[in-house]
Design an enzyme around this catalytic site. Structure first.
Site, mmCIF file in Angstrom:
data_model
loop_
_atom_site.group_PDB
_atom_site.id
_atom_site.type_symbol
_atom_site.label_atom_id
_atom_site.label_comp_id
_atom_site.label_asym_id
_atom_site.label_seq_id
_atom_site.Cartn_x
_atom_site.Cartn_y
_atom_site.Cartn_z
ATOM 1 N N GLU A 1 52.194 63.914 78.940
ATOM 2 C CA GLU A 1 51.401 64.557 80.197
ATOM 3 C C GLU A 1 52.248 65.854 80.379
ATOM 4 O O GLU A 1 52.130 66.549 81.491
ATOM 5 C CB GLU A 1 51.598 63.637 81.196
ATOM 6 C CG GLU A 1 52.949 63.186 81.643
ATOM 7 C CD GLU A 1 53.265 62.043 81.060
ATOM 8 O OE1 GLU A 1 54.171 61.066 81.524
ATOM 9 O OE2 GLU A 1 53.025 61.677 79.833
ATOM 10 N N CYS B 1 63.638 65.573 67.077
ATOM 11 C CA CYS B 1 64.234 64.000 66.478
ATOM 12 C C CYS B 1 64.824 64.530 65.167
ATOM 13 O O CYS B 1 65.685 63.404 64.808
ATOM 14 C CB CYS B 1 63.107 63.153 66.412
ATOM 15 S SG CYS B 1 62.021 63.041 65.076
ATOM 16 N N GLU C 1 71.603 59.804 72.002
ATOM 17 C CA GLU C 1 70.833 60.919 71.709
ATOM 18 C C GLU C 1 70.537 61.855 73.133
ATOM 19 O O GLU C 1 70.106 61.445 74.087
ATOM 20 C CB GLU C 1 69.302 60.579 71.322
ATOM 21 C CG GLU C 1 68.433 61.795 70.671
ATOM 22 C CD GLU C 1 67.057 61.736 70.690
ATOM 23 O OE1 GLU C 1 66.564 62.382 69.452
ATOM 24 O OE2 GLU C 1 66.620 60.514 71.053
#
Length: 510
Positions: free
Chosen positions: A175, A280, A382
């Site tokens: 979104e 990623c 991460e």
């Protein structure tokens, strides 16, 4: 203000009343609102998919491939507009946005060969008069849940293979930057895809849960953070679905003493900081082997980082633009502070960066840590931002062990001139994708993408033949046609043979 709506059985489709905000990361201002759907919206999309999918599955693969060809041409013709739209919502520079879309198109190119890819296996004479053959058939209705960082590429990775193999596909994009997925859906319709085969529904966790619980959706593909990937996998599998869920990463770059450090620094400038590190397959950890290598690498990295240009998305000279929103900017800055608190040396601090004339934008400068250790949480987790960490290793075995022991196992790279070291590393490292002097080892579209450990849940990867296997199931047929005198359906009124055995009589020459 612009409203971004669902694409359910064609343009339009209504919504559930709730709305989300879509920001311009360059200015920090809300530029659009997106409909946040409900389970009722999903029901409408599923109903349209159920009506359209049988006919699409019955369409021969060659005709499905022609839609892929036309779609590819339309995306290429609209590349500039798509890239501008993508950058305006994500924040990455135009060149990165074009690369985002182009990598997705490479999977569409692979799908253009779907007639060949779907050919099954055949064995003649598996037994007396028995033949065996197999076919790959679509699963029916699938769904894709995609992240904000690649709003073009990842939806195309999923939808291309799903649709080409005969499924109907419902996409739930992020979104945060939903416009490009909707536009791609519109271009699919323009290319001749029947309505109901590709639909886009917007939403947050409510929509995700509706997808995972819907009994008519048999297969789900997800890309996002590892915690959510694990949640999607467990809930989807519990509902009887086939699920692939790709999670986070903490990719390492091992730098051997014989590596070309100038090339390594050039590679790291793009791999660690490109697209503001929101990838990623970024390379946020560099592991120099030996202190001499570490000191030399550090000395070269500092001026290279200082030369990086952070700018607005439309700045053609910028190396990267803003991050996606204010919350993510704060998260990155919090991780930088955590690294400092844990004792790592902050060599370059990107916090407090402000771009003149765009002070309210979501910009953050590049950061560099040295003397990071494996026990630090800032190393374990991460960060997903423009932050590079140096973790020093005394020898090859220690360097090999670092990515192997890490909770994530998405990608890894080694920089060396030594073929034996590279071969040994590639064979032994406990990571799913390996680069040898390649900093971002994303496989080409006709191979397959997927990590190990907490970087992926499920046993099938994205795109390539692994993707085809994920979006189809195998049916195997064992057949025997015994000799006999069974009548043919139409008899012999048309002058043809009246019995099966007569059909195989070879006429004599007279």
């Amino acid at each position: 203000m612009r409203i971004i709506d669902h694409l359910i059985a064609g343009p339009g489709g209504g919504g559930g009343g709730r709305m989300g905000e879509v920001f311009d990361p360059n200015t920090g201002r809300v530029q659009a609102r997106v409909t946040l759907g409900t389970s009722a919206d999903l029901d409408r999309a599923v109903a349209a998919a159920q009506a359209a999918q049988p006919g699409w599955a019955a369409t021969n693969p060659q005709r499905r491939a022609r839609v892929m060809f036309r779609f590819k041409e339309l995306v290429e013709a609209n590349m500039d507009a798509l890239a501008q739209l993508l950058s305006s919502e994500h924040g990455k520079v135009i060149a990165d946005s074009k690369g985002d879309i182009q990598r997705g198109l490479e999977v569409i190119e692979f799908c253009c060969g779907i007639p060949h890819i779907l050919k099954g296996e055949y064995t003649q004479g598996a037994g007396p008069g028995i033949d065996v053959y197999s076919m790959r058939q679509p699963l029916g209705i699938g769904a894709g849940i995609t992240p904000f960082n690649f709003p073009g590429m990842i939806p195309l990775w999923m939808s291309g293979v799903a649709i080409a193999t005969g499924n109907a596909f419902i996409l739930k994009p992020s979104e945060r930057d939903p416009s490009v997925p909707v536009r791609l859906g519109e271009l699919f319709l323009e290319a001749g895809l029947p309505e109901g085969i590709l639909q886009v529904v917007h939403g947050d966790k409510e929509m995700v849960d509706a997808i995972l619980d819907h009994p008519a959706i048999g297969v789900v593909s997800f890309v996002g953070s590892s915690d959510i990937a694990h949640y999607v996998y467990r809930r989807g599998v519990a509902a009887g679905k086939r699920v692939q869920a790709m999670g986070g990463a903490k990719n390492h770059g091992i730098v051997m003493p014989d590596a070309d450090l100038d090339q390594v620094v050039a590679d790291l400038s793009g791999a660690a900081f490109g697209s503001a590190g929101e990838r990623c397959m970024a390379l946020p950890v560099v592991v120099p082997v030996g202190d001499k290598t570490a000191e030399a690498l550090r000395a070269k990295l500092i001026p290279a980082i200082a030369a990086l240009r952070v700018g607005v998305s439309t700045d053609t000279d910028a190396h990267y633009g803003p991050v996606v929103n204010a919350a993510h900017k704060k998260r990155i800055e919090d991780w930088i502070q955590t690294g400092v608190d844990e004792g790592a040396e902050l060599v370059v601090d990107g916090r407090g960066f402000a771009l003149q004339g765009h002070e309210a934008g979501f910009f953050i400068g590049p950061s560099l840590f040295d003397h990071v250790t494996p026990d630090m949480s800032a190393y374990k987790e991460e960060i997903f931002g423009p932050v590079l960490q140096i973790v020093r290793a005394p020898d090859f075995e220690t360097a090999l062990k670092l990515p192997g022991d890490h909770q994530y196992g998405n990608g890894v790279a080694i920089f060396t001139r030594n073929g034996h070291a590279a071969r040994e590393f590639a064979a032994r490292v406990n990571v799913g994708m390996v680069g040898i002097n390649v900093p971002i080892p994303v496989p080409v579209a006709y191979h397959t993408f997927g990590g190990w450990k907490r970087s992926a849940f499920g046993d099938t990867n994205q795109h390539g033949m692994e993707g085809v296997k994920f979006w189809t199931r195998v049916k195997t047929v064992t057949q025997r046609w015994p000799d006999g005198t069974a009548e043919l359906p139409r008899g012999s009124e048309d002058g043809g043979p009246s019995r099966v055995q007569d059909a195989f009589v070879i006429p004599t020459m007279g």
